[in-house]
Design a protein around this motif. Sequence first.
Motif, short mmCIF file in Angstrom:
data_model
loop_
_atom_site.label_atom_id
_atom_site.label_comp_id
_atom_site.label_asym_id
_atom_site.label_seq_id
_atom_site.Cartn_x
_atom_site.Cartn_y
_atom_site.Cartn_z
N ILE A 232 3.72 59.45 71.42
CA ILE A 232 3.65 59.38 69.96
C ILE A 232 4.86 60.08 69.34
CG2 ILE A 232 2.34 60.20 67.94
CD1 ILE A 232 -0.22 59.77 69.78
N ARG A 233 5.20 61.23 69.90
CA ARG A 233 6.36 61.97 69.39
C ARG A 233 7.64 61.14 69.53
NH1 ARG A 233 10.61 65.02 70.64
NH2 ARG A 233 10.44 64.61 72.88
N LEU A 234 7.85 60.54 70.70
CA LEU A 234 9.06 59.74 70.92
C LEU A 234 9.13 58.56 69.96
CD1 LEU A 234 9.22 59.61 74.85
CD2 LEU A 234 10.81 60.78 73.32
N ILE A 235 7.98 57.90 69.75
CA ILE A 235 7.98 56.71 68.89
C ILE A 235 8.22 57.12 67.44
CG2 ILE A 235 6.54 54.83 67.99
CD1 ILE A 235 5.26 54.76 70.86
N SER A 236 7.62 58.23 67.01
CA SER A 236 7.82 58.66 65.61
C SER A 236 9.30 58.95 65.37
CB SER A 236 6.97 59.90 65.31
OG SER A 236 7.50 61.04 65.96
N GLN A 237 9.98 59.42 66.40
CA GLN A 237 11.38 59.78 66.26
C GLN A 237 12.32 58.58 66.42
OE1 GLN A 237 12.17 63.23 68.66
NE2 GLN A 237 14.37 63.16 68.26
N PHE A 238 12.04 57.71 67.39
CA PHE A 238 13.03 56.71 67.77
C PHE A 238 12.74 55.28 67.31
CE2 PHE A 238 13.86 60.18 70.76
CZ PHE A 238 15.23 60.34 70.52
#
Length: 396
Positions: A232-238
Motif C-alpha cells: 500500500i505504501r509503495l502504491i500510494s507513492q509510485f
Amino acid sequence: MTSHIHYWNYPTEIYAGEDALGLLPSVCKQQHLRHLFLVSDQGLGKLGISARAKALLEAADIQVTLFEDVQSNPTTDNVYAGVAAFQAGRFDGVVALGGGSVIDAAKAIALVSRQATALSDFDWNVAFEKYPSLGSFPRLGVPPLIIIPTTAGTGSELSREAVITHSAEQTKHVVTHAELLARVVLLDPALTTGLPAHLTAATGLDALTHHIEALVSPLYHPMSAGIALEGIRLISQFLPLAVKEPDNMAARTQMLVASAMAAVAFQKGLGGVHAIAHALGARYHKHHGLLNAILLPYLLKANAAAIEEPLRLVARVVGLPGERVDDVIDWVVQLRQALGIPHTLAEIGMTGEESDLIGAAAVADLSSADTNPIALTADDYARIFLNAVHGRLTES
Ligand SMILES: [Zn+2]
C-alpha cells in the motif's frame, strides 16, 4: 547477471529490474526448457513485445511457438483452444507474456493440458475444502511456467490461481492448483512503459485493492499483512508518478514489485470488492481493475465497522492526517479522482439492472466473499452494487 537486477526467492524465483526480459533464454536453459509454448495476445503482438521475446529465445536455440489468441477476461473456450494448440506440439514449458488475462489463460492451458476436467476439478469453490494444503493436491506434472507480466496490477504471476470466465454461463471461476505457481518470474519495468495512463491507473488500483482486501481479511496471516502494508505504501507513492511520467523507470519498477507482492498478500484472502467485480466482469466484460477501482470505497464503507484497526495502519503508512475509516475512504476517492477513474459504475455504462443476479453471484464467489470482513448476504451485495452505480458513498 547484471548488477542492477535483484534476485529473490520468495515465494518463487523472481528477477526484477530493467531489461529482465533479456534473462529469459538463460532462465529457460537453467530450467532445461527447449521447446516453449509462448502465450501472449494480439495487443502485445502489435507492440512487437512478443516478437522480441521469441527472437531472444530463438537466438539461444530454444524453439518457441507463439499463441496469441487470448481475449481480455479469458474464457473456457479460449483455454480449450490453447490446450489444443499446446497438445499439437511437443512443448516442455509455458511462457506467459502479458497482463492478467494472458497469465491466467496460460496457467489454465498448462493445467488443463494435464487434466482435461481441471477447470471444474480445481474450481476454488470445490478445491478449498478438498485440497486444504499444497501437499494435498494430486501431482499432475503441470509444465513449468515462466511468467513475465506486462501490467502492474494482477499479481497473477505470483499466485496459484487463474480466473477464467465460463463461456456458456458467463460467470467467473477461480481455479487453483499447487503446481500453478511460476518456476520463475521476470519483472521488467520497460515492458510496462507503453501502457496508456488509464490502464496504468486501473491496473495499479487493482493492486491496491488486493493489498487492502488482504489486509482487512479476517484470516490470521501476519506475514501477508506486513507485505500488504508495504505494498500500500509503495502504491500510494509510485502509482501517481507512473501515471504522470509513463517512462519513469523507478516508478514502473516499484509498481511491478508492489503488484507482484499483492499476490503474496492475498494468500490472506480477498473480499467483497473482488466478489462483485468478478460477477460484473463476467457478465458485462468490463476491465477488472477499473471495476475494483470504482467499487473499493463503497465496500470500505460497507465494512467500516469491522476494519477500523487495519485501516488505522493504512492511514499511517500512507501518511494521512486522520486515522479513521472515513479518512482512508477520502484518500482512496481523491487518489481515484486524480488518476482519472470514475466515481460511479453508471459512468461506465451500468444501470443497476440485474442487481439481484449480481448479488447472488457475488455471495457465491467463495474465493473472495468468504474472507470479506463482514458476512454479507446476496441482498447486501445487490445494495452495495446499486450504491456504486449511483454514487451513494454515504450509505453502507
Ligand atoms: Zn484483482
